[in-house]
Motif scaffolding. Structure first.
Motif, PDB file in Angstrom:
ATOM      1  N   ALA A 117      70.280 -78.637 -63.359  1.00 50.87           N
ATOM      2  CA  ALA A 117      70.434 -79.762 -64.270  1.00 50.87           C
ATOM      3  C   ALA A 117      71.695 -79.519 -65.058  1.00 50.87           C
ATOM      4  CB  ALA A 117      69.237 -79.876 -65.208  1.00 50.87           C
ATOM      5  N   GLY A 118      72.251 -80.571 -65.633  1.00 49.39           N
ATOM      6  CA  GLY A 118      73.494 -80.410 -66.367  1.00 49.39           C
ATOM      7  C   GLY A 118      73.279 -80.292 -67.859  1.00 49.39           C
ATOM      8  N   SER A 119      72.058 -80.607 -68.291  1.00 52.96           N
ATOM      9  CA  SER A 119      71.788 -80.539 -69.720  1.00 52.96           C
ATOM     10  C   SER A 119      70.295 -80.368 -69.936  1.00 52.96           C
ATOM     11  CB  SER A 119      72.256 -81.817 -70.415  1.00 52.96           C
ATOM     12  OG  SER A 119      71.411 -82.880 -69.995  1.00 52.96           O
TER      13      SER A 119
ATOM     14  N   ILE B 253      70.945 -70.933 -67.591  1.00 56.08           N
ATOM     15  CA  ILE B 253      71.369 -69.595 -67.157  1.00 56.08           C
ATOM     16  C   ILE B 253      72.279 -69.728 -65.945  1.00 56.08           C
ATOM     17  CG2 ILE B 253      70.567 -67.334 -66.363  1.00 56.08           C
ATOM     18  CD1 ILE B 253      69.671 -67.968 -69.155  1.00 56.08           C
ATOM     19  N   ARG B 254      71.845 -70.621 -65.047  1.00 60.36           N
ATOM     20  CA  ARG B 254      72.621 -70.818 -63.832  1.00 60.36           C
ATOM     21  C   ARG B 254      74.030 -71.280 -64.164  1.00 60.36           C
ATOM     22  NH1 ARG B 254      70.811 -74.020 -58.502  1.00 60.36           N
ATOM     23  NH2 ARG B 254      72.855 -74.862 -58.027  1.00 60.36           N
ATOM     24  N   GLU B 255      74.141 -72.122 -65.193  1.00 63.30           N
ATOM     25  CA  GLU B 255      75.457 -72.634 -65.546  1.00 63.30           C
ATOM     26  C   GLU B 255      76.283 -71.597 -66.298  1.00 63.30           C
ATOM     27  OE1 GLU B 255      75.800 -76.710 -67.249  1.00 63.30           O
ATOM     28  OE2 GLU B 255      77.074 -75.676 -68.708  1.00 63.30           O
ATOM     29  N   ARG B 256      75.615 -70.819 -67.158  1.00 62.95           N
ATOM     30  CA  ARG B 256      76.379 -69.979 -68.077  1.00 62.95           C
ATOM     31  C   ARG B 256      76.330 -68.473 -67.801  1.00 62.95           C
ATOM     32  NH1 ARG B 256      78.514 -72.457 -72.626  1.00 62.95           N
ATOM     33  NH2 ARG B 256      78.388 -74.695 -72.333  1.00 62.95           N
TER      34      ARG B 256
ATOM     35  N   LEU C  95      77.716 -65.064 -77.919  1.00 61.99           N
ATOM     36  CA  LEU C  95      77.957 -66.173 -77.003  1.00 61.99           C
ATOM     37  C   LEU C  95      76.826 -67.190 -77.060  1.00 61.99           C
ATOM     38  CD1 LEU C  95      79.282 -64.218 -73.918  1.00 61.99           C
ATOM     39  CD2 LEU C  95      80.555 -65.898 -75.252  1.00 61.99           C
ATOM     40  N   LEU C  96      75.606 -66.679 -77.287  1.00 60.79           N
ATOM     41  CA  LEU C  96      74.458 -67.584 -77.324  1.00 60.79           C
ATOM     42  C   LEU C  96      74.650 -68.646 -78.373  1.00 60.79           C
ATOM     43  CD1 LEU C  96      71.081 -65.753 -76.882  1.00 60.79           C
ATOM     44  CD2 LEU C  96      72.610 -66.804 -75.256  1.00 60.79           C
ATOM     45  N   ALA C  97      75.185 -68.263 -79.524  1.00 60.44           N
ATOM     46  CA  ALA C  97      75.377 -69.230 -80.598  1.00 60.44           C
ATOM     47  C   ALA C  97      76.230 -70.386 -80.093  1.00 60.44           C
ATOM     48  CB  ALA C  97      76.022 -68.540 -81.793  1.00 60.44           C
ATOM     49  N   GLY C  98      77.299 -70.028 -79.347  1.00 60.62           N
ATOM     50  CA  GLY C  98      78.165 -71.067 -78.816  1.00 60.62           C
ATOM     51  C   GLY C  98      77.442 -71.963 -77.822  1.00 60.62           C
ATOM     52  N   ILE C  99      76.650 -71.344 -76.946  1.00 65.32           N
ATOM     53  CA  ILE C  99      75.948 -72.141 -75.932  1.00 65.32           C
ATOM     54  C   ILE C  99      74.945 -73.078 -76.590  1.00 65.32           C
ATOM     55  CG2 ILE C  99      74.388 -72.013 -73.960  1.00 65.32           C
ATOM     56  CD1 ILE C  99      75.677 -69.311 -73.288  1.00 65.32           C
TER      57      ILE C  99
ATOM     58  N   ALA D 254      75.113 -74.302 -79.451  1.00 64.17           N
ATOM     59  CA  ALA D 254      75.784 -75.356 -80.214  1.00 64.17           C
ATOM     60  C   ALA D 254      76.332 -76.446 -79.297  1.00 64.17           C
ATOM     61  CB  ALA D 254      76.910 -74.743 -81.041  1.00 64.17           C
ATOM     62  N   ASP D 255      76.434 -76.130 -78.007  1.00 66.20           N
ATOM     63  CA  ASP D 255      76.895 -77.109 -77.027  1.00 66.20           C
ATOM     64  C   ASP D 255      75.908 -78.275 -76.991  1.00 66.20           C
ATOM     65  OD1 ASP D 255      77.307 -78.515 -74.659  1.00 66.20           O
ATOM     66  OD2 ASP D 255      78.181 -76.756 -73.670  1.00 66.20           O
ATOM     67  N   SER D 256      76.434 -79.518 -77.046  1.00 72.70           N
ATOM     68  CA  SER D 256      75.511 -80.659 -77.172  1.00 72.70           C
ATOM     69  C   SER D 256      74.599 -80.779 -75.956  1.00 72.70           C
ATOM     70  CB  SER D 256      76.306 -81.949 -77.383  1.00 72.70           C
ATOM     71  OG  SER D 256      77.184 -82.113 -76.290  1.00 72.70           O
ATOM     72  N   ASN D 257      75.061 -80.306 -74.789  1.00 67.89           N
ATOM     73  CA  ASN D 257      74.219 -80.371 -73.596  1.00 67.89           C
ATOM     74  C   ASN D 257      72.974 -79.505 -73.727  1.00 67.89           C
ATOM     75  OD1 ASN D 257      75.709 -82.135 -72.160  1.00 67.89           O
ATOM     76  ND2 ASN D 257      76.903 -80.554 -71.087  1.00 67.89           N
ATOM     77  N   TRP D 258      73.151 -78.357 -74.375  1.00 71.41           N
ATOM     78  CA  TRP D 258      72.065 -77.382 -74.381  1.00 71.41           C
ATOM     79  C   TRP D 258      71.456 -77.205 -75.759  1.00 71.41           C
ATOM     80  CZ3 TRP D 258      70.703 -76.921 -69.693  1.00 71.41           C
ATOM     81  CH2 TRP D 258      71.660 -76.918 -68.669  1.00 71.41           C
ATOM     82  N   ASN D 259      71.773 -78.130 -76.639  1.00 78.24           N
ATOM     83  CA  ASN D 259      71.245 -78.060 -77.992  1.00 78.24           C
ATOM     84  C   ASN D 259      69.717 -77.997 -77.979  1.00 78.24           C
ATOM     85  OD1 ASN D 259      71.063 -78.157 -80.686  1.00 78.24           O
ATOM     86  ND2 ASN D 259      72.553 -79.801 -80.931  1.00 78.24           N
TER      87      ASN D 259
END
Ligand code: ATP
Ligand code: MG
Lengths: 434, 263
Positions: free
Chosen positions: A67-69, A93-96, A386-390, A392-397
């Motif tokens: 999935a993308g988000s 996880i797969r994406e990041r 890095l988790l904080a950044g991920i 904060a990403d609107s896709n994975w909020n």
């Protein structure tokens, strides 16, 4: 007299043990259902395990991988398993995962940290599994610290070579000075010469050689480092730096030389009295005040030094525990045979003291490795940073468990391996009654 | 008291004392803090002498023989071992230690090394003997103490008596000129005492200079050429074994003998 007199006239044949003590049933009875307390405990534990697994397993396995988000994830899960099912969204996880492992390291250079990681295991071979690998490999172990650092940071080949040269010079100084001025002067020279070299001449040497024969690989800045690569780098350096340093501190603490002893005690107690975070802050901000303006003292290098010193203070106390557990007879026997202090330490005292301290040493290693996540506080991008950044990403909020679970799993694999290795080592070194 | 030890008759014919002085202690004093453990000790040991040191617990026997190889430091007086004076000079100390062997009550074998490695360690690292040669020497002495077959085991797998014999072999591998024994049999069961004493008797028969702190009076009678009785940090009486046991002079000695001989 005849009442107590007894003589056996025939020997009893050997009999098979009763069925209730052997086989599967016997095992269960013996281990799980001896007495009412044990039985109740067994039943209760089973219930708890069942409850936990019944929640976690469907979440883990009835999940979405593509999935993308987070939103897409939820839809995919709802479509597959029904509206009310809560499943994990492993797509993140797969994406990041690559980012979680390498941070912002340039992707075309990923081979370098990977090569460094596998070289690490080759280099560890002679240390961890001495009897299974060729002896010559120890040379690779010796140059690995420089080779590995060069792979990670890149740049001119002359920098690691001039660093190695420092050690060579130290050794030469020791060899030259000892016969003339005695072993104490030799040790001091062996420590002072390399330090002088590194501070005063090494960079000049490297840059002038670089201008004559430019040889090197693309340099990577420290702030691109991140993810598990960063954790492992800090962890490995701190682990392998803290053990020798800790041994020296522990010996210094036991020394008869008053100044050496005072310095070691002062260092150990100071470091142990200060939280690691404070030291990291000192490394990241305060240190700049003391350094001449314009000096570019790499932030990761500063952190490496701080974490190593921190671990070394704890290591020193663990090793001291091992030293204290040795009977004085061992020191006396070594003395009586005419071994000098250093030989006695190296051949008799340390092998035993370290063996006794293995559980404590490995606990310290594991603690240090986990503490590397604290560097996220000074804005280094370790996995936690890095988790904080991920998130904060609107896709994975809004995603939490999947990411932290993944981190926990990777950390667990490393820490558990260390713990198993220490048990293997303890068994291997067991030389008592067998 | 071991009856067993008396079964093997020591052959005194080869135990000869030379004029050469092995250990000379003059006016030696030692304190632990304010406690005066050794008081004005004067003792000359010639090469080939077998001296047994006896005395009640706490009388300073161990401290005395440990001063001879500098496991303890004396504060006054002189100790000269084989011509070298014991001062704080590390060179002298190392020299003396490599010539004086010592066996301890609790053996003090190195548990992380095999029996063979225990024996080759000091020759290799102190005497710089090549490994091969050191191993041959070690096997020679292990055979002498009658446990060559244990060479590859670890100390923890041996009985007390065997461990003490390994400890003796370990000292002998350094080819010492003087052997010190600090109650080598007091941590052993009676049946193991004999095997260790036999080894020591054999050593004496070969002319080794020995100073033994021991309560084995049978051994003293058979092997020693001199028995020294200590009490409260002083040498109270010394004499040839026959005289010492049959005709003690001081009251303290008489009291001690009556206690230790159990009558
Ligand atoms: N390191 C030490 N510090 C202070 N006092 C000590 C120390 N070692 C021994 N002593 C004391 O010195 C005295 C002599 O001790 P030493 O061990 O020489 O006696 P010993 O004759 O060998 O006795 P034992 O037969 O019990 O072995 C004892 O009173 C003991 O308590
Ligand atoms: Mg004693």
């Amino acid at each position: 007299m005849s009442e107590v007199s007894f003589v056996r006239t025939e020997m009893l044949p050997e009999q098979a043990p009763p069925a209730t003590t052997v086989g599967f049933v016997g095992w269960i009875r013996h281990n799980l259902f001896t007495g009412w307390f044990n039985s109740i405990a067994t039943v209760l534990s089973m219930l708890v395990i069942y409850f936990v697994l019944s929640k976690i397993l469907p979440w883990m396995f009835m999940s979405s991988w593509s999935a993308g988000s987070l939103h897409e994830c939820r839809e995919a899960i709802a479509a597959a398993y029904g509206e009310h099912h809560e499943g994990a969204c492993w797509a993140v996880i797969r994406e990041r995962w690559i980012q979680l492992f390498f941070g912002f390291y340039p992707s075309e250079l990923y081979w370098r940290p990977i090569l460094a990681f596998f070289s690490l295991f080759v280099a560890l071979g002679p240390v961890l599994f001495a009897e299974y690998v060729p002896k010559k490999l120890i040379w690779f172990t010796a140059i690995f610290p420089f080779f590995g650092a060069w792979l990670l940071w890149g740049g001119s080949i002359w920098v690691p070579i001039s660093a190695i040269l420092g050690f060579v010079l130290g050794y030469v100084a020791y060899r030259v000075i000892t016969p003339i001025l005695g072993s104490l002067a030799g040790v001091i020279a062996a420590a002072a010469v390399p330090v002088l070299w590194w501070i005063a001449l090494a960079s000049l040497f490297a840059s002038s050689l670089e201008s004559i024969i430019p040889l090197g690989i693309e340099a990577v800045e420290s702030r691109k480092f991140g993810g598990f690569m960063l954790s492992i780098t800090i962890g490995v350096v701190a682990i392998f730096g803290s053990l020798p340093l800790g041994i020296v501190l522990a010996l210094g603490r036991q020394s008869d030389l008053l100044i050496v002893k005072a310095l070691c005690v002062g260092f150990i107690e100071f470091i142990r009295g200060v939280p690691l975070i404070t030291l990291l802050f000192v490394a990241s901000t305060l240190l700049n005040i003391f350094l001449p303006p314009g000096t570019n003292f790499d932030i990761i290098l500063r952190v490496l030094i701080m974490v190593t010193l921190f671990a070394a203070a704890y290591m020193a106390e663990v090793v001291r525990g091992g030293l204290a557990a040795l009977p004085t007879g061992q020191y006396e026997a070594a003395d009586a045979l005419g071994l000098d202090y250093w030989k006695a330490q190296r051949l008799i005292i340390m092998p035993q003291a370290l063996k006794i301290s293995i559980p404590g040493i490995v606990s310290t290693f594991i603690g240090v490795f986990k503490d590397t996540t604290l560097v996220s506080i000074i804005a280094l991008l370790d996995p936690l940073g890095l988790l904080a950044g991920i998130r904060a990403d609107s896709n994975w909020n809004g995603i939490v468990w999947e990411l932290y679970g993944f981190l926990a799993l990777i950390f667990f694999i490393f820490c558990f391996s260390m713990s198993r290795y220490s048990m293997y080592l303890e068994r291997k070194l067991q030389t008592g009654h067998q | 008291m071991s009856e067993l030890a008396q079964k093997r008759e020591a052959d005194r014919s080869k135990m000869s004392v030379s004029d050469h002085i092995a250990v000379q202690i003059t006016n030696m004093n030692k304190w632990y803090g304010a406690f005066h453990v050794l008081r004005d000790i004067n003792l000359t040991v010639n090469e080939g002498e077998r001296i047994v040191i006896a005395g009640p617990s706490g009388s300073g026997k161990s401290t005395l023989i440990r001063c001879i190889n500098r496991l303890e430091e004396h504060q006054q007086g002189d100790i000269i071992v084989d011509g070298t004076e014991l001062t704080s000079d590390l060179k002298n100390i190392d020299k003396i230690r490599s010539e004086v062997g010592m066996c301890f009550q609790h053996f003090n074998l190195f548990p992380h090394l095999s029996i063979l490695e225990n024996c080759t360690l000091a020759p290799i690292w102190v005497r710089k003997t090549p490994k091969k040669e050191a191993e041959e020497i070690a096997m020679h002495f292990l055979e002498k103490v009658k446990i060559p077959e244990q060479a590859d085991k670890f100390p923890g797998q041996l009985s007390g008596g065997q461990q003490q014999r390994v400890a003796i072999a370990r000292s002998l591998c350094m080819k010492p000129r003087i052997m010190l024994f600090d109650e080598p049999t007091s941590a052993l069961d009676p049946e193991m005492i004999k095997e260790v004493l036999d080894t020591m008797i054999e050593l004496a028969e070969e002319g080794m200079t020995m100073l033994c702190v021991t309560h084995e009076m049978g051994f003293a009678r058979q092997v020693a050429n001199r028995v020294i009785f200590m009490d409260q940090g002083q040498i109270v009486e010394q004499n040839e074994p026959e005289e010492f046991f049959n005709n003690p002079k001081s009251d303290r000695t008489k009291l001690f003998l009556s206690q230790i001989l159990g009558h």
